[in-house]
Design an enzyme around this catalytic site. Structure first.
Site, short mmCIF file in Angstrom:
data_model
loop_
_atom_site.label_atom_id
_atom_site.label_comp_id
_atom_site.label_asym_id
_atom_site.label_seq_id
_atom_site.Cartn_x
_atom_site.Cartn_y
_atom_site.Cartn_z
CB CYS B 113 -1.01 -0.04 1.14
SG CYS B 113 -0.34 -0.44 2.77
CB SER B 114 0.87 4.38 0.36
OG SER B 114 -0.42 4.50 0.92
CB CYS B 115 3.03 1.74 5.49
SG CYS B 115 1.73 0.52 5.59
#
Lengths: 248, 205
Positions: B113-115
């Site tokens: 995802c885009s942590c």
């Protein structure tokens, strides 16, 4: 199998974007704000009750499930916040907060008249809770007794668990072998129960080192290491080691 | 005719109207207030952002003992500094810093995802969220970094950290040569989000 679970290592995608902007269109700021307010008002948090009519759960897991459920071509086609807008609108419709018809009708109104003002309403406690959530966060660490099966330096196997809707196991690590780099202190929950995929309840988390030449045989760059933080349920002892332990 | 590979002609105008309609409905139905979205955006303008990370890195550059503490126990070291309340808040509950050196270059990615470490870096830039970057950086970080204008010599090990559980990562870049005379505040100006994620190195000016 979802492509979105297997992005790591995908080839032939062309050059990367080097765009350092967080938002590329002003409207994107609004969907980010809505998402973050929803996370703050989500019903599972032990924050003060507010007059908000939001009574359901919304976490990163819900947003991620939406992105993971997209047609993979759409996943690449739409920008980051376009995917958020679709997922969040869909959630409010599916949970009965709004109807698709009223959203479409009002979209039409704002399309024709972008300067039409927003309604003015809402209690201050709602936004106080939003700020409180940002300041305090929502740590997944839990004070429970867990068993640490592995220690630093152990060679372990990554399981190929049956992930359906959502996972925190990157696909390119499945069935690979790695070495424990860090055993994180304590036990960590995940935002939802991923079912047979196996995360949700508090469990150890390990940082695992992988050798790129083993991940991408004959096709890896030299002199680099890949590390991933992985929930314990994604890890298994090496089979040979189990056999050795039994024999001893 | 499959329109999967086409965008609407009014792509942005449509999304702008739709998000405004959604916000209006949520206010009308009492889910959020007319100030909720601006409250969130203001928080990221003033309290959670890369300006905090720049202060942390500048301190690490000026004080090697602090740098050691930062890498050993990131939240504890950050708590020593006079930063806004919330440095262990949303998306920063469990952070870990890794330091670049003469023989190692670190790169932070999130393939699922885009942590991203919100309290110290704010919100992720588009390059970090892009699926092409997330795919390629896991297999060919040197080629990816070259596209960012950064040539990492083969003798330098690249460590790629994939954020897939609770930890939010950031990089302590190396202090550039020729900055010995600069104050911490002047150093902060050299520290961008890109240097703290590993797609750039800090430069003297």
């Amino acid at each position: 199998m979802k492509l979105q679970h297997y992005l790591g290592g995908l080839e032939n995608l062309g050059p990367v974007s080097t765009d350092v902007r967080v938002f590329v269109e002003p409207w994107e700021t609004r969907i980010f704000g809505i998402h973050t307010a929803m996370m703050a008002l989500s019903s599972q948090l032990s924050l003060p009750k507010t007059p908000s009519t939001f009574t359901t759960v919304w976490t990163w897991a819900d947003l991620r499930k939406g992105a993971e459920s997209l047609n993979p071509f759409d996943y690449f086609k739409y920008r980051y916040y376009e995917k958020w807008l679709g997922g969040i609108s869909g959630y409010f419709i599916a949970n009965g907060y709004i109807t698709a018809e009223e959203l479409d009708a009002l979209t039409e109104e704002y399309y024709k008249n972008p300067s039409k003002p927003l309604p003015v309403a809402g209690a201050a406690e709602i936004d106080e809770r939003v700020v409180q959530y940002l300041v305090e966060g929502d740590s997944p660490k839990r004070d429970v007794q867990v068993t640490f099966e592995f220690t630093v330096g152990d060679t372990i196997a990554i399981r190929n668990v049956p992930s359906v809707e959502h996972t925190r196991l990157p696909g390119f690590l499945r069935d690979k072998t790695g070495t424990i780099e860090t055993v994180y202190d304590g036990a960590y929950t995940y935002l939802c129960d991923t079912g047979p995929d196996g995360v949700g309840e508090a469990m150890p988390v390990y940082c695992v080192r992988f050798e790129p030449a083993a991940l991408w045989p004959g096709n890896a760059e030299p002199n680099f290491s890949l590390y991933a933080d992985l929930y314990a349920s994604y890890l298994a002892p090496l089979e040979g080691e189990i056999a050795t332990a039994k024999a001893a | 005719m499959d329109d999967r590979f086409k965008y609407r002609d009014d792509r942005e105008a449509y999304s702008a109207a739709r998000v405004r309609a959604l916000e209006a409905l949520l206010i009308k139905k009492g889910v959020i207030t007319d100030k909720s979205v601006d409250t969130v955006l203001d928080f990221f303008e003033t309290r959670m952002g890369p300006f905090n990370g720049a202060k942390i890195v500048a301190k690490a550059w000026s004080d090697p003992a602090f740098k050691d503490r930062l890498v050993a126990d990131t939240p504890k070291a950050i708590a020593e500094l006079n930063l806004p309340e919330g440095m262990a808040g949303a998306e920063g509950e469990h952070m870990r810093a890794v330091a670049n050196g003469p023989h190692v270059h670190n790169l932070i990615i999130c393939t699922l995802c885009s942590c991203y470490p919100w309290p110290v870096l704010g919100l992720p830039p588009y390059w970090y969220k892009d699926p092409t970057f997330r795919s390629r950086a896991a297999r060919e970080p040197r080629a990816v970094l070259k596209e960012f204008g950064l040539a990492v010599p083969d003798a330098v090990e690249i460590k790629v950290w994939d954020s897939s559980a609770q930890i939010r990562w950031f990089v302590v870049p190396e202090r550039p040569a020729g900055t010995e005379h600069l104050s911490e505040m002047e150093l902060e100006a050299l520290i961008t989000p890109e240097t703290m994620m590993g797609v750039a190195v800090a430069k003297a000016s």
